[in-house]
Design an enzyme around this catalytic site. Structure first.
Site: not given
Length: 462
Positions: A45-46, A43, A180, A267, A55, A439, A202
């Site tokens: 790094t992700c 799997g 940044g 990276r 996340k 909507h 940055e």
């Protein structure tokens, strides 16, 4: 399936991250035998140190913000504190479940998983601990690592990479984020939501500098409102450590102090000492060079994922892995359009984009041949419900198809799927305007933007 003594396979894959395992799974579907080699967890790094755990952290941070802000929605709630042990347990649980699922997928009779450090020792051979795995084809998929800067020593205590940051057992009282870009603004967003004082430094003139300039401006406005500090156009000069934290000096002699420093300057490709150059594979700044069909020009050696110049995204790796497996199987898949790969930054507010920025479109087609339109989320009902601000920006060739879609605001990551179809199918605004969008949804903002660009705005506010 395991084969500890080496052997010969249709494909030998060096690296079991997003690109490597996707290639293995697709190759197995195509009845090709595979040796999948990696010294770390399946799997890459992700799954373990990147996309998924960050996340999860961002979602926990969102819950913290929602709790603080509940009263404006008529809900009485109080944020009593952040239990980082529990946050980490939640994060690690998500990773663990996905990891078990992946392990199950790779228990395939056509796939031999080899745990160990592999090295390319021939144009068709990878060696692991003295055992040789020969492939009629070889796929290099060795992934990437967190870069640092000259004179900046990462110690994992005061000066961290994203891998260290994901393992912190506390919320820092203050943090400096060096960089940044995507990783930098995501961690800045997390830590601010969890209660830290954050400053981003940055060197480039704006945050998320690869995005459309209007997106950068909106993100900077949102971060100011959230009291996330940032200094752009300020290159790093040096860092000094003390018992209490770090002091960073930036261009002009200005200093910033905090408890920790996160190095988020991008990276680099993991290719050193893996035998690539010795076998004639062409390299540039550590990246593996390929043609558009991801072939290295040497033997039957291909490369996929973060080691190939371009966007370092898990879904790009998935797509390239599938592509190469199909290429080896003789299916002649369509070449991947790099510009057609969706990009998402999961900070608050979220950023999602497709295709060319307005500046890149003007550079390619000429300023007089390009037009754009910004649909402000102030006209979107669901955005008002969510109390989010932002926009959907469309870039098109005059009298031609859509060249770029750039979105910022709550839940914009979930809109990028339709944006991808619009861009990759070279849709005209007039065609998208015919589609009916539900909507009230955030997705409706995309439809409203196209209505306006097609010359028939409905809820657009100037």
């Amino acid at each position: 399936m395991s084969q500890p003594n080496g052997g010969t396979f249709d494909i030998v894959i060096l690296g079991a991250g997003s690109g490597g395992y996707a290639a293995a799974l697709r190759a197995a579907e195509l009845d090709l035998s595979v040796a999948l080699i990696d010294k770390a967890e399946l799997g890459g790094t992700c799954l373990h140190r990147g996309c998924v755990p960050t996340k999860a952290m961002l979602h926990a941070a969102e819950i913290a913000d929602q709790t603080r802000e509940a009263e404006q929605f008529g809900i009485k709630a109080e944020l009593l504190g952040i239990d980082m042990a529990a946050v980490n347990s939640y994060k690690d649980g998500v990773v663990s479940r996905l990891y078990k699922g992946l392990q199950g997928l790779l228990k395939n009779p056509k796939i031999t998983v080899v745990a160990g450090e592999g090295k390319l020792v021939g144009k068709d051979t990878v060696e692991v601990a003295g055992r040789r795995y020969t492939g009629r084809n070889v796929i290099l998929a060795s992934g990437s690592y967190s870069r640092s800067l000259p004179g900046l020593e990462v110690d994992g205590r005061r000066v961290l990479t994203s891998e260290h940051a994901l393992k912190l057992d506390r919320v820092p009282t203050s943090a400096i984020v060096l960089g940044g870009g995507v990783i930098g603004v995501e961690f800045a967003s997390v830590w601010k939501s969890l209660g830290a004082d954050v400053t981003i430094i940055e060197a480039l003139p704006r945050l998320v500098a690869l995005e459309d300039e209007d997106v950068s401006k909106q993100l900077e406005r949102a971060f100011r409102k959230r009291k996330i500090n940032f200094k752009v156009g300020k290159p790093f000069e040096k860092v000094e450590q003390s018992d209490g934290g770090v002091k960073v000096t930036i261009a002009g002699g200005e200093t910033v102090e905090a408890e920790i420093l996160l190095v988020a300057v991008g990276r680099g490709p993991t290719t050193a000492n893996l035998g690539y150059e010795q076998q004639g594979v062409k390299m540039e700044r550590g990246f593996v060079l390929t043609n558009e069909r991801l072939h290295t020009g040497v033997g039957n050696i291909y490369a996929v994922g973060d080691i190939v110049p371009g966007l370092q995204l898990a879904h790009r790796g998935f797509a390239q892995g599938i592509f190469v497996a199909e290429e080896i199987a003789g299916l002649r898949p369509a070449v991947i359009d790099e510009t057609g790969i969706p990009r998402v930054t999961y900070c608050d507010p979220e950023i999602a984009s497709m295709g060319l920025t307005e500046a890149k479109a003007e550079e390619k087609y000429g300023a007089d041949k390009v037009e754009s339109y910004n649909y402000n989320l102030g006209g979107n009902g669901k955005s008002q419900i969510l109390k989010t601000q932002g926009f959907v920006k469309l870039v098109r060739e005059k009298d031609g198809p859509v060249l770029g879609v750039h979105m910022i605001g709550a839940r914009m990551s979930e809109q990028v799927g339709e944006a991808q179809l619009i861009y990759n199918w070279e849709a005209f605004p007039e065609e998208v305007a015919q589609l009916v969008h539900a909507h009230p949804t955030q997705n409706e903002a995309l439809g409203e933007a196209f209505l306006a660009l097609a010359g028939k705005p409905l809820h657009s506010h100037s």
